[in-house]
Design a protein around this motif. Sequence first.
Motif, PDB file in Angstrom:
ATOM      1  N   UNK A 137       4.996 -14.111   0.303  1.00 52.34           N
ATOM      2  CA  UNK A 137       4.435 -15.282   0.975  1.00 52.34           C
ATOM      3  C   UNK A 137       3.782 -16.235  -0.020  1.00 52.34           C
ATOM      4  N   UNK A 138       3.607 -15.772  -1.266  1.00 50.13           N
ATOM      5  CA  UNK A 138       3.064 -16.604  -2.343  1.00 50.13           C
ATOM      6  C   UNK A 138       4.149 -17.017  -3.330  1.00 50.13           C
ATOM      7  N   UNK A 139       5.403 -16.611  -3.044  1.00 51.35           N
ATOM      8  CA  UNK A 139       6.488 -16.968  -3.948  1.00 51.35           C
ATOM      9  C   UNK A 139       6.623 -16.049  -5.145  1.00 51.35           C
ATOM     10  N   UNK A 140       6.082 -14.842  -5.029  1.00 51.73           N
ATOM     11  CA  UNK A 140       6.144 -13.867  -6.120  1.00 51.73           C
ATOM     12  C   UNK A 140       6.462 -12.515  -5.494  1.00 51.73           C
ATOM     13  N   UNK A 141       6.692 -11.491  -6.304  1.00 52.00           N
ATOM     14  CA  UNK A 141       6.933 -10.149  -5.772  1.00 52.00           C
ATOM     15  C   UNK A 141       5.826  -9.211  -6.242  1.00 52.00           C
ATOM     16  N   UNK A 142       5.694  -8.047  -5.626  1.00 51.56           N
ATOM     17  CA  UNK A 142       4.727  -7.074  -6.142  1.00 51.56           C
ATOM     18  C   UNK A 142       5.011  -6.784  -7.617  1.00 51.56           C
ATOM     19  N   UNK A 143       3.967  -6.765  -8.424  1.00 57.69           N
ATOM     20  CA  UNK A 143       4.158  -6.593  -9.864  1.00 57.69           C
ATOM     21  C   UNK A 143       3.459  -5.397 -10.457  1.00 57.69           C
ATOM     22  N   UNK A 144       2.765  -4.634  -9.608  1.00 57.55           N
ATOM     23  CA  UNK A 144       2.034  -3.469 -10.101  1.00 57.55           C
ATOM     24  C   UNK A 144       2.629  -2.172  -9.543  1.00 57.55           C
ATOM     25  N   UNK A 145       3.963  -2.138  -9.460  1.00 54.80           N
ATOM     26  CA  UNK A 145       4.647  -0.917  -9.045  1.00 54.80           C
ATOM     27  C   UNK A 145       4.996  -0.849  -7.578  1.00 54.80           C
ATOM     28  N   UNK A 146       4.683  -1.892  -6.807  1.00 58.20           N
ATOM     29  CA  UNK A 146       4.888  -1.847  -5.368  1.00 58.20           C
ATOM     30  C   UNK A 146       6.331  -1.702  -4.943  1.00 58.20           C
ATOM     31  N   UNK A 147       7.239  -2.382  -5.653  1.00 63.26           N
ATOM     32  CA  UNK A 147       8.658  -2.291  -5.278  1.00 63.26           C
ATOM     33  C   UNK A 147       9.251  -0.925  -5.589  1.00 63.26           C
ATOM     34  N   UNK A 148       8.573  -0.139  -6.397  1.00 66.16           N
ATOM     35  CA  UNK A 148       9.055   1.198  -6.755  1.00 66.16           C
ATOM     36  C   UNK A 148       8.382   2.286  -5.919  1.00 66.16           C
ATOM     37  N   UNK A 149       7.070   2.206  -5.769  1.00 68.51           N
ATOM     38  CA  UNK A 149       6.342   3.293  -5.095  1.00 68.51           C
ATOM     39  C   UNK A 149       6.452   3.211  -3.580  1.00 68.51           C
ATOM     40  N   UNK A 150       6.497   2.011  -3.016  1.00 71.12           N
ATOM     41  CA  UNK A 150       6.584   1.925  -1.557  1.00 71.12           C
ATOM     42  C   UNK A 150       7.869   2.567  -1.026  1.00 71.12           C
ATOM     43  N   UNK A 151       9.044   2.289  -1.599  1.00 71.39           N
ATOM     44  CA  UNK A 151      10.256   2.982  -1.119  1.00 71.39           C
ATOM     45  C   UNK A 151      10.190   4.497  -1.292  1.00 71.39           C
ATOM     46  N   UNK A 152       9.549   4.963  -2.357  1.00 67.16           N
ATOM     47  CA  UNK A 152       9.413   6.404  -2.564  1.00 67.16           C
ATOM     48  C   UNK A 152       8.629   7.050  -1.431  1.00 67.16           C
ATOM     49  N   UNK A 153       7.653   6.319  -0.899  1.00 68.87           N
ATOM     50  CA  UNK A 153       6.772   6.874   0.120  1.00 68.87           C
ATOM     51  C   UNK A 153       7.291   6.661   1.540  1.00 68.87           C
ATOM     52  N   UNK A 154       7.830   5.474   1.835  1.00 72.44           N
ATOM     53  CA  UNK A 154       8.189   5.169   3.223  1.00 72.44           C
ATOM     54  C   UNK A 154       9.686   5.044   3.442  1.00 72.44           C
ATOM     55  N   UNK A 155      10.467   5.084   2.373  1.00 70.89           N
ATOM     56  CA  UNK A 155      11.911   4.904   2.484  1.00 70.89           C
ATOM     57  C   UNK A 155      12.312   3.467   2.192  1.00 70.89           C
ATOM     58  N   UNK A 156      13.553   3.296   1.797  1.00 72.07           N
ATOM     59  CA  UNK A 156      14.040   1.992   1.348  1.00 72.07           C
ATOM     60  C   UNK A 156      13.999   0.937   2.455  1.00 72.07           C
ATOM     61  N   UNK A 157      14.485   1.278   3.636  1.00 77.07           N
ATOM     62  CA  UNK A 157      14.568   0.302   4.714  1.00 77.07           C
ATOM     63  C   UNK A 157      13.212  -0.225   5.139  1.00 77.07           C
ATOM     64  N   UNK A 158      12.260   0.679   5.326  1.00 75.25           N
ATOM     65  CA  UNK A 158      10.917   0.260   5.732  1.00 75.25           C
ATOM     66  C   UNK A 158      10.239  -0.544   4.624  1.00 75.25           C
ATOM     67  N   UNK A 159      10.453  -0.132   3.373  1.00 74.32           N
ATOM     68  CA  UNK A 159       9.876  -0.879   2.252  1.00 74.32           C
ATOM     69  C   UNK A 159      10.452  -2.288   2.188  1.00 74.32           C
ATOM     70  N   UNK A 160      11.767  -2.388   2.364  1.00 72.62           N
ATOM     71  CA  UNK A 160      12.403  -3.712   2.373  1.00 72.62           C
ATOM     72  C   UNK A 160      11.791  -4.596   3.456  1.00 72.62           C
ATOM     73  N   UNK A 161      11.643  -4.041   4.650  1.00 68.66           N
ATOM     74  CA  UNK A 161      11.087  -4.819   5.757  1.00 68.66           C
ATOM     75  C   UNK A 161       9.647  -5.245   5.478  1.00 68.66           C
ATOM     76  N   UNK A 162       8.828  -4.307   5.021  1.00 71.26           N
ATOM     77  CA  UNK A 162       7.424  -4.629   4.755  1.00 71.26           C
ATOM     78  C   UNK A 162       7.292  -5.717   3.696  1.00 71.26           C
ATOM     79  N   UNK A 163       8.085  -5.595   2.627  1.00 69.87           N
ATOM     80  CA  UNK A 163       7.980  -6.573   1.533  1.00 69.87           C
ATOM     81  C   UNK A 163       8.572  -7.916   1.942  1.00 69.87           C
TER      82      UNK A 163
END
Length: 260
Positions: A137-163
């Motif tokens: 929403x700020x025109x950037x992506x998570x930069x402190x590991x969020x794109x890697x750790x969130x899918x590990x914890x909640x699964x790829x589909x849910x991580x994609x949706x949340x992000x």
Amino acid sequence: MSYSNILEEIDDNILTITINRPQKLNALNRETIQELHEAFKEAKADDEVKVVIITGSGEKAFVAGADISEFSDFSPKEGKKLAAEGQEKLFNYVANFPKPVIAAVNGFALGGGLELAMAAHFRIASDNAKMGLPEVSLGVIPGYGGTQRLPQLVGKGRAMEMIMTAGMIDANQALQYNLVNHVVALDELQEFAEGIAGKIMKNSSVAIGAAIKAINANYEDGVNGFETEINEFGRSFGTEDFKEGTSAFLNKRKADFPGK
């Protein structure tokens, strides 16, 4: 050591680190990240510390995100450096910390705040907690590991949706997603986290450190987690904790681990 943005308290071998920037909803800036690094570095060397609990001050926020005012005018090169330094100093440092790290998530854990909570070894949330990665929403992506750790914890589909939606989920949804282990009332959060820490401390700190290393190995590219497990299992046989643990079991007594 005294800090400007964090508080420390140690009680019964449990170190509680509290991010203390209530006027900014405990948002992470460079100074706070550096102070957290120093606090964890000291805790690593301190034999008195067996478990670390990380939380935020007040009742509104664990960490409501990164301090956007610090990097709103950064160039691509500066942005890349910001992410690389932050991951090295704090987020990866916490994830690979040899002592258990519990995130006690009180209130908002957004952006860098959720990334910090995800770097901890597991999470306990208060019932008023809300979590999300709103960076797009700020025109950037998570930069402190969020794109890697969130899918590990909640699964790829849910991580994609949340992000992609930049939306928040509440504590109960986070529990359903396996993003947190437990949800408790806000006024019970610290006591509950300390209760789990107490159970952890009954066991071998050396073995727990080896288990952290072996579990993390499964998520590292080019690393065979099974091989790491085998190596750490073998090393365990040379520790004083192993001798004490097996002796206690065979003699039907409670183990008193030396932590060596």
